[in-house]
Design a protein around this motif. Structure first.
Motif, PDB file in Angstrom:
ATOM      1  N   THR A  43      -3.047  -6.697  -0.245  1.00 21.21           N
ATOM      2  CA  THR A  43      -2.849  -5.458  -0.998  1.00 21.21           C
ATOM      3  C   THR A  43      -1.440  -5.402  -1.571  1.00 21.21           C
ATOM      4  OG1 THR A  43      -4.415  -4.342   0.466  1.00 21.21           O
ATOM      5  CG2 THR A  43      -2.984  -2.939  -0.865  1.00 21.21           C
ATOM      6  N   PHE A  44      -0.475  -5.823  -0.764  1.00 25.92           N
ATOM      7  CA  PHE A  44       0.915  -5.878  -1.208  1.00 25.92           C
ATOM      8  C   PHE A  44       1.086  -6.908  -2.328  1.00 25.92           C
ATOM      9  CE2 PHE A  44       4.917  -8.309  -0.587  1.00 25.92           C
ATOM     10  CZ  PHE A  44       5.815  -7.347  -1.010  1.00 25.92           C
ATOM     11  N   LYS A  45       0.544  -8.096  -2.141  1.00 24.37           N
ATOM     12  CA  LYS A  45       0.725  -9.157  -3.135  1.00 24.37           C
ATOM     13  C   LYS A  45       0.061  -8.807  -4.458  1.00 24.37           C
ATOM     14  CE  LYS A  45       1.381 -13.058   0.020  1.00 24.37           C
ATOM     15  NZ  LYS A  45       0.850 -14.373   0.483  1.00 24.37           N
ATOM     16  N   ALA A  46      -1.070  -8.110  -4.396  1.00 25.53           N
ATOM     17  CA  ALA A  46      -1.752  -7.713  -5.630  1.00 25.53           C
ATOM     18  C   ALA A  46      -0.945  -6.714  -6.431  1.00 25.53           C
ATOM     19  CB  ALA A  46      -3.120  -7.133  -5.297  1.00 25.53           C
ATOM     20  N   SER A  47       0.005  -6.048  -5.770  1.00 27.53           N
ATOM     21  CA  SER A  47       0.808  -5.014  -6.421  1.00 27.53           C
ATOM     22  C   SER A  47       2.075  -5.553  -7.067  1.00 27.53           C
ATOM     23  CB  SER A  47       1.174  -3.928  -5.394  1.00 27.53           C
ATOM     24  OG  SER A  47       0.015  -3.345  -4.842  1.00 27.53           O
ATOM     25  N   GLY A  80      -7.351   6.902   7.517  1.00 26.92           N
ATOM     26  CA  GLY A  80      -6.885   8.133   6.903  1.00 26.92           C
ATOM     27  C   GLY A  80      -6.807   8.005   5.396  1.00 26.92           C
ATOM     28  N   ARG A  81      -6.358   6.847   4.946  1.00 26.51           N
ATOM     29  CA  ARG A  81      -6.270   6.588   3.504  1.00 26.51           C
ATOM     30  C   ARG A  81      -7.656   6.677   2.869  1.00 26.51           C
ATOM     31  NH1 ARG A  81      -3.443   6.248  -1.282  1.00 26.51           N
ATOM     32  NH2 ARG A  81      -4.131   4.483  -2.534  1.00 26.51           N
ATOM     33  N   PRO A  85      -8.772  -0.798  -0.818  1.00 25.74           N
ATOM     34  CA  PRO A  85      -7.924  -1.811  -0.167  1.00 25.74           C
ATOM     35  C   PRO A  85      -7.266  -1.303   1.112  1.00 25.74           C
ATOM     36  CG  PRO A  85      -7.548  -1.783  -2.528  1.00 25.74           C
ATOM     37  CD  PRO A  85      -8.420  -0.613  -2.237  1.00 25.74           C
ATOM     38  N   ASP A  86      -7.208  -2.170   2.116  1.00 26.12           N
ATOM     39  CA  ASP A  86      -6.529  -1.859   3.373  1.00 26.12           C
ATOM     40  C   ASP A  86      -5.024  -1.862   3.125  1.00 26.12           C
ATOM     41  OD1 ASP A  86      -5.448  -1.722   5.903  1.00 26.12           O
ATOM     42  OD2 ASP A  86      -6.465  -3.485   6.691  1.00 26.12           O
TER      43      ASP A  86
END
Length: 628
Positions: free
Chosen positions: A494-498, A466-467, A487-488
């Protein structure tokens, strides 16, 4: 609500109620044939059940001494399913397990006498608890409060912290709205953070979501289908039934709960345009009025997000907010973003990179769309807002949505020229609207802030696909292979990159930007805040726009007969101010700020280099030909 020497005592309609040696448990489930209290063992598993009794209003209740503080509890339905308390203050495990009984009075506040700060002093710093610090906790935020204070921030705004499924997520999928996320440190961790902020003179705001529940862990519909209107659809499913008093109490009590139990200074109400309220009195009106009445001796503030550009909730009485203190102004962001990046896809199609008229209008009169037709939305949007004071609006260049809802979570610093971004930052921080920065913006962070979740199975697949499907309408993602690069959201990477990279502050370029922001915020508190304090008249903004370049002038008539002038040229070429615009000597009054420094001397000769901004505080209006 009664007041003692050191705190308010507030009792919610939902959730456990501690009595002398006993606890009352309660649950609203008017159509449920039976409800039993589930008592947990030491491992947080159901170990016994007690029948509950239903009253005429659909409330199931029981008083018992068999559940101690720290012990788990829940409710067993006639189907055998054991569910957590929707108003749980803590959980034994995740959102699918038993709730934990806690004593709300156990925490000893160091700053019980804190009464907040006036609205005009607010400088918001929006942050996500899980990615702001390496620890990803409330304590991790607390360790950096001295840095935020040194920066000039006065209000820390937390993205939603209500318990949601999984360990990581933005927080807008919360399902236990009274329960601080355990991964962040739970209730005690949040209280320690608020206490530490108040010790430093910082306010704490909390983002709350009253338009929907998350898709994983919301069991309310299984025992109280009356909580929702299945026939009314929202982007997140069935609408919440705000015509039912227990449902309305659930949300209004929740607002009071955060403000009283956690001493939060204010709330940001997420997407109130998506609250499908069928009653005559909108939820936001009743909630805001209740909050105002409940805390007459504290500075407590409410802000809202609303796509409709409405104004009734931010109207002023005698120059002060009657209900909501400030509305998030997406219009300001959108026009600034388009000028800086030249992007014109999606909702940016309503904003033109060729003209700064929209930015000047937003700065002088509030919204860009005040009843005009929106091509993107296919309808007329907004209400007149020029009669409101500038402090009725919260302006920003970046926030969690405007960064995270991009395919790769890229920040404005990565998308636009450094000079233009710095000019826009000066406009944001010295204009009389209430400014908001997103974490890392103060030093020019270039790390992405992506959309991330922690779902499993089919739900994870649906969210990921959906994203990616959301971006089909953008030219860069017409191709399916291009969309696979997005990114998934469920990937831990994805979380760590943020997460914020704090080591960037060791580099000269980033420290230079931080020093610039600190200087701007120091000037704001010393020179601008006194001019917008207390009762501020509406309709105080005027503007003039160049016809052939990205230049404009805004004048605000503020307190003490002062006029704050902004001269801005966001073009690459110099702007010679037209002779019919200059009304007086441009050297009179006080220079508040010039970026770059040589812009002010050039302005005094009637020419403004580009890109540059100059702020002056005068006792008279320096320009003519302006439009309100």
């Amino acid at each position: 609500m009664a007041q003692t020497a050191d705190r308010f005592l507030f009792e919610t309609h939902w959730g456990p109620r501690l009595l002398a040696g006993r606890t009352e448990f309660r649950l609203w489930a008017p159509s449920a044939p039976s409800i039993e209290l589930a008592m947990g063992d030491g491992a947080g598993k159901p170990a016994g059940f007690l029948p509950m009794e239903k009253d005429a209003r659909g409330w199931w209740r029981i008083e018992t001494d068999r559940v101690a503080v720290g012990q788990g509890y829940g409710f067993r339905l006639d189907s055998g399913l054991v569910v957590p308390d929707p108003a749980a203050r803590a959980q034994c495990g995740d959102v699918h397990g038993l709730s934990k009984l806690v004593d709300p009075k156990a925490y000893a506040w160091k700053t019980a006498g804190w009464n907040g700060r006036p609205w005009e002093e607010a400088v918001f710093y929006e942050l996500h608890t899980g990615t702001f610090s390496p620890e990803g906790t409330f304590d991790g935020v607390a360790e950096r409060l001295d840095y935020l204070k040194e920066t000039g921030v006065t209000a820390v705004e937390l993205l939603p912290v209500a318990e949601f499924a999984g360990r990581r997520g933005w927080g807008y999928d919360g399902v236990l709205l009274y329960c601080p996320h355990e991964v962040y440190g739970g209730g005690d961790g949040l209280k320690r953070l608020v206490d530490a902020a108040h010790e430093r003179g910082l306010m704490v705001f909390l983002d709350v979501v009253y338009n929907h529940f998350g898709p994983d862990g919301n069991y309310i519909g299984s025992y109280a289908p009356e909580f929702f209107h299945q026939e009314i659809h929202t982007p997140w499913g069935a609408a919440i039934a705000y015509d039912e008093k227990p449902v309305r109490d659930f949300m209004i009590d929740n607002a009071l709960f955060w403000l009283e139990e956690f001493r939060i200074d204010g709330l940001r109400l997420d997407a109130i345009d998506s609250i499908e309220d069928t009653t005559d009195v909108p939820l936001v009106r009743e909630l805001a009025a209740t909050v105002r009445a409940a805390f007459p001796d504290r500075h407590v503030h409410i802000t809202t997000e609303d796509d409709r550009n409405i104004t009734w909730h931010v109207e002023r009485e005698n120059g002060r907010a009657a209900l909501v203190s400030g509305e998030w102004n997406d219009d300001f962001h959108h026009t600034a973003h388009v000028i800086a990046t030249h992007e014109e896809e999606g909702y940016y199609a309503d904003y033109s990179r060729k003209s700064v008229a929209q930015m000047a209008k937003a700065l002088a009169t509030g919204f860009v769309f005040q009843g005009e037709h929106s091509k993107h939305r296919g309808r007329d949007v907004g209400r007149p807002s020029g009669h409101l004071p500038p402090t009725a609006f919260v302006n920003f260049l970046q926030n969690h949505d405007q960064i995270g809802n991009r395919a790769f979570g890229d920040r404005l610093t990565d998308l636009a020229s450094r000079r233009v971004v710095e000019c826009l930052q000066a406009i944001l921080l010295l204009s009389p609207q209430i400014p908001l920065m997103f974490m890392g913006e103060e030093y020019g962070n270039t790390d992405p802030f992506c959309f991330f979740t922690d779902f499993d199975g089919e739900l994870a697949d649906a969210v990921r696909e959906g994203r990616r499907a959301e971006f089909k309408k953008f030219a860069a993602f017409h191709d399916a292979d291009a969309r696979k690069l997005i990114p998934d959201p469920n990937a831990e990477t994805t979380f760590k990159a943020s997460k914020l990279d704090w080591s960037l502050l060791d580099r000269p370029t980033y420290r230079r930007r931080w020093a610039m922001v600190k200087t701007l915020l120091e000037k704001r508190q010393q020179r601008v805040v006194p001019l917008i304090a207390g009762e501020l008249a509406g309709g105080c903004g005027e503007y003039h726009v160049s016809d052939d370049t990205l230049a404009f002038v805004v004048a605000w008539h503020l307190k003490n007969n002062a006029v704050l002038h902004l001269f801005a040229n966001l073009d690459d070429e110099p702007w010679a101010l037209p002779s019919d615009v200059v009304k007086s000597d441009l050297t009179c009054g006080d220079l508040l700020h010039s970026h770059p420094k040589d812009a002010a001397p050039m302005l005094e000769t009637g020419c403004l280099p580009g890109p540059s901004v100059v702020f002056r505080i005068e006792g008279q209006k320096l320009i003519s030909g302006t439009a309100r």
